[in-house]
Design an enzyme around this catalytic site. Structure first.
Site: not given
Ligand code: CP
Length: 307
Positions: A132, A104, A83, A53-54
Site C-alpha cells: 500500500h 485497489r 461479467k 480513507r484511501t
C-alpha cells in the site's frame, strides 16, 4: 514517476520533493485558497475491496485540485468484472476515459499487472496482502511531522504483519533512512514475512522480532499498530481468533511510552487501540489520516503536472 506500485520506488530526494509539495498543499487547503491546477483532468478510482480513507482522500484530493472523478467502488459487483472481464481489459478501457487510475485490488501483484497494462499513470491503493505504497508515503510524512525526523528512530510495527500491506510498505520505505531500528511485534500466526527481514538485513537496517509489546513500549518513538485482517483468514478462522486481541494499545500501555513518542495506525481499527487512548496527544492516527489528503494531492499534482 509513471506509476506507483510499491513504496521502494521512492528514494530520499523523491520523498523530500513530494513532501515539499505536500506542505504547500496543506498550506493552501488550510488557507481555503482555490487551486485549479488539475482542471480538465479526470481520475478514475477502481476499488475491488472496501475503503474509506484511501478512496475518499484520493477523490477529495482530485476535487481540491480542480479535477474531476469517476468511480466504481465494489468493482467486483458493480463493474463488468462481474461479467468476467479481466483486470487488464478493465484498465485498457478505463484509460480511454481518464488521465490517471487509482486501483485497489484483492491480489498481491495485481498493481504491477495493471500498471504494465496501463498507458496512463496507475497508482496502487493497495493490492491484497502485497503493498500500500501511498499509505507508506503518508506514514513517513506523519513521522517527520510528529517526531521531527525519520532518521535515528525506533519503530515498532505491531499486529497482523503477515497480511498487513501497510506495515510491509512502511518497512520497505523505512529501510531508506539512517539508523532506524524496527521491532516486529506480531502473533505467531501473523509474523512478518521473510522477504522484509532479508531486505532489511541487506540494507543494514537493524530489526528484531519480539513477542511482548510492553517490553518495547518504553523504547520506541513510533508505535505503529495494525488490525488483524479477518478477511485474509477465510479458511483459518482459528488462527484469526488466536491473533485477535493479542496486542492492545490502551491507557496502561500509553503510561509506558515516552512523552514524545506517537501512536500511529493506518485505520480502520477494530479494538486494537481502545477509544480512551484517542484523547492522548500522542495518538496521531487521525492526524495521520488527514495527512493522506495532502500526500495524495501532492502525488496527483506531481504525476499529472510534473514538478
Ligand atoms: N488506511 C487505509 O487504507 O484505509 P482504508 O482501507 O479505509 O482505505
Amino acid at each position: 514517476l509513471a506509476s506507483v506500485v510499491e513504496s521502494q520506488q521512492f528514494d530520499r530526494p523523491m520523498l523530500e520533493e513530494l513532501f515539499e509539495v505536500a506542505r504547500e498543499m496543506e498550506r493552501i487547503t488550510e488557507d481555503g485558497s482555490e487551486c485549479k491546477i488539475l482542471a480538465g483532468k479526470v481520475m478514475g478510482t477502481l476499488f475491488y475491496e472496501p475503503s474509506t480513507r484511501t478512496r475518499l482522500s484520493f477523490e477529495t484530493a482530485m476535487c481540491r485540485l480542480g479535477g474531476k472523478v469517476v468511480s466504481t467502488e465494489n468493482a467486483r459487483e458493480f463493474s463488468s468484472v462481474a461479467k468476467g472481464e479481466t483486470l487488464e481489459d478493465t484498465i485498457r478501457t478505463l484509460e480511454q476515459y481518464v488521465d490517471v487510475v487509482v486501483l485497489r485490488h484483492f491480489q498481491a501483484g495485481s498493481a504491477r499487472i495493471a500498471a504494465d497494462a496501463a498507458s496512463v499513470p496507475l497508482i496502487s491503493a493497495g493490492d491484497g496482502p502485497g503493498q500500500h505504497p501511498t499509505q507508506a508515503l503518508l506514514d513517513i510524512y506523519t513521522i517527520q511531522k510528529e517526531i521531527g525526523r525519520v532518521d535515528d528512530t525506533k519503530v515498532a510495527l505491531v499486529g497482523d504483519l503477515a497480511n498487513g500491506r501497510t506495515a510491509r510498505s512502511l518497512a520497505y520505505i523505512l529501510s531508506k533512512f539512517r539508523n532506524v531500528k524496527l521491532y516486529f511485534v506480531a502473533p505467531d500466526v501473523a509474523r512478518i514475512n521473510e522477504d522484509i527481514k532479508e531486505h532489511l538485513t541487506e540494507c543494514g537496517c537493524e530489526w528484531e522480532e519480539v513477542d511482548n509489546l510492553q517490553s518495547v513500549a518504553s523504547e520506541v518513538d513510533v508505535l505503529y499498530q495494525t488490525r488483524i485482517q479477518k478477511e485474509r483468514y477465510g479458511d483459518r478462522p482459528e488462527d484469526y481468533e488466536k491473533a485477535q486481541g493479542k496486542f492492545i494499545v490502551d491507557e496502561d500501555l500509553m503510561r509506558l511510552m515516552k512523552q514524545d513518542a506517537v501512536v500511529m495506525h493506518p485505520l480502520p481499527r477494530v479494538g486494537e487501540i481502545t477509544p480512551q487512548v484517542d484523547a492522548d496527544p500522542r495518538a496521531a492516527y487521525f492526524r495521520q489520516a488527514k495527512n493522506g489528503l495532502y500526500i495524495r494531492m501532492a502525488l496527483l499534482a506531481t504525476l499529472l503536472k510534473g514538478k
